[in-house]
Design an enzyme around this catalytic site. Sequence first.
Site, PDB file in Angstrom:
ATOM      1  N   LYS A   1      53.487   1.679  73.766  1.00 30.60           N
ATOM      2  CA  LYS A   1      53.278   0.990  75.041  1.00 30.60           C
ATOM      3  C   LYS A   1      54.614   0.437  75.557  1.00 30.60           C
ATOM      4  O   LYS A   1      55.597   0.353  74.803  1.00 30.60           O
ATOM      5  CB  LYS A   1      52.271  -0.151  74.856  1.00 30.60           C
ATOM      6  CG  LYS A   1      52.742  -1.245  73.908  1.00 30.60           C
ATOM      7  CD  LYS A   1      51.638  -2.260  73.622  1.00 30.60           C
ATOM      8  CE  LYS A   1      52.091  -3.274  72.584  1.00 30.60           C
ATOM      9  NZ  LYS A   1      51.005  -4.203  72.213  1.00 30.60           N
TER      10      LYS A   1
ATOM     11  N   TYR B   1      80.750 -18.854  84.191  1.00 32.80           N
ATOM     12  CA  TYR B   1      79.843 -19.752  84.915  1.00 32.80           C
ATOM     13  C   TYR B   1      79.622 -21.050  84.157  1.00 32.80           C
ATOM     14  O   TYR B   1      79.407 -21.045  82.934  1.00 32.80           O
ATOM     15  CB  TYR B   1      78.484 -19.077  85.122  1.00 32.80           C
ATOM     16  CG  TYR B   1      78.458 -18.040  86.217  1.00 32.80           C
ATOM     17  CD1 TYR B   1      78.748 -18.382  87.537  1.00 32.80           C
ATOM     18  CD2 TYR B   1      78.136 -16.725  85.929  1.00 32.80           C
ATOM     19  CE1 TYR B   1      78.713 -17.426  88.538  1.00 32.80           C
ATOM     20  CE2 TYR B   1      78.088 -15.759  86.935  1.00 32.80           C
ATOM     21  CZ  TYR B   1      78.389 -16.119  88.234  1.00 32.80           C
ATOM     22  OH  TYR B   1      78.351 -15.178  89.217  1.00 32.80           O
TER      23      TYR B   1
HETATM   24  C1  LIG Z   1      51.186  -4.211  70.710  1.00 36.61           C
HETATM   25  C2  LIG Z   1      50.024  -4.092  69.783  1.00 36.61           C
HETATM   26  C3  LIG Z   1      50.220  -3.631  68.471  1.00 36.61           C
HETATM   27  C4  LIG Z   1      51.586  -3.419  67.859  1.00 36.61           C
HETATM   28  O1  LIG Z   1      52.046  -4.663  67.387  1.00 36.61           O
HETATM   29  P1  LIG Z   1      53.427  -4.830  66.597  1.00 36.61           P
HETATM   30  O2  LIG Z   1      53.474  -6.266  66.231  1.00 36.61           O
HETATM   31  O3  LIG Z   1      54.496  -4.441  67.555  1.00 36.61           O
HETATM   32  O4  LIG Z   1      53.361  -3.912  65.427  1.00 36.61           O
HETATM   33  C5  LIG Z   1      49.094  -3.422  67.694  1.00 36.61           C
HETATM   34  N1  LIG Z   1      47.844  -3.682  68.184  1.00 36.61           N
HETATM   35  C6  LIG Z   1      47.640  -4.153  69.427  1.00 36.61           C
HETATM   36  C7  LIG Z   1      46.253  -4.437  69.886  1.00 36.61           C
HETATM   37  C8  LIG Z   1      48.716  -4.384  70.264  1.00 36.61           C
HETATM   38  O5  LIG Z   1      48.508  -4.872  71.490  1.00 36.61           O
END
Ligand SMILES: *Cc1c(COP(=O)(O)O)cnc(C)c1O
Length: 356
Positions: free
Chosen positions: A33, A250
């Site tokens: 994702k 800055y």
């Molecule tokens: C993003 C997500 C994961 C992956 O989690 P990590 O901590 O990056 O391994 C697994 N399950 C769900 C439901 C998620 O939203």
Amino acid sequence: MRPARALIDLDALRHNYRLARQFHGGQAFAVVKANAYGHGALACALALRGEADGYAVAFIDEALALRAGGIAAPILLLEGVFDTAELLEAARQWLWVAVHHPAQVEMIERTSLPAPLRVWIKVNSGMNRAGFSPDAVRTIWKRLIVDGKVKDCGFMTHFARADEPDAEATAEQIRTFDAATRSLPGERSLANSGAILAWPDSHRDWARPGIMLYGADPIPGEGHGLLPVMTLASEIVAVRELAPGDPLGYGARFVAQRRTRVGLVAMGYADGYPRTAPDHVPVAVDGQIASLIGRVSMDMLTVDLTDLPEAGIGSAVELWGKQVSVNRVAQSAGTISYELLCNVKRVDFAWENGEG
Ligand SMILES: *Cc1c(COP(=O)(O)O)cnc(C)c1O
């Protein structure tokens, strides 16, 4: 050409995927994702083709991009579908759909589907963000399978504190999930990266590794053998000398205490390097560790080269990668590796070792 780059090592990605599956056993969704946590979703998915049992994304657009790019393996929509059109498309494209709230169940009940659907019922085992309460799970399951539209029904849950090896909360979530799904048929998926590494009791049919695929250990200091996948790199593009008392950048956050040789790096917060990074966060210059000094600007940042007399214009800079861990930068900047990796943009991406 501006030298700001993200180099993505796809061999390291494959190594980390294998490690995740080895730690967990069974099968594993590669979680890609958010553009594979900033690493390029299609490039990463293709690098794991033939190896990954399945993929997981947040929502359908991310899945359709993978299907269009030639990914035929199962793809799980972690947030499920948002409307009927998406539900129909999910069935057509053989996407696996999480179901986490009653409106999604009603949508399935009132829609005639072009193909049988595979769903994963999400159980709220204690995170209290998404999912059905444990005592509703059996009823939801019956409603989904009763008319034959749903071909397979699995059960999943997500942990709030899996990256804390001592949190009793995770053991409690596992017990709650098991009680809610007892004697119901179907596959189980509990573990994200933290649970894959720290909670063997959560290992069931399918793992859901995300951050560990990209080599950022969610339980730092544990030495699990993960390899960093992204190197955020640039070059020194200018050098100047400061006298003691001279301010830099800055807000004059940094003021030279000694004669200081400053290297200007083509990388800023618009590229995803965190503006909240304080002075003295490590930055590798020609393979040696130097320090960030002065506030990070939109397009540039500055490093202390005083103790690296050989370094100068054209020297290679690694902001994070194999020498400077992204976890170290994230911790200094008051955030987590996930956010830094997802935020990388505007730089030139190059994917290495694509063929498995
Ligand atoms: C993003 C997500 C994961 C992956 O989690 P990590 O901590 O990056 O391994 C697994 N399950 C769900 C439901 C998620 O939203």
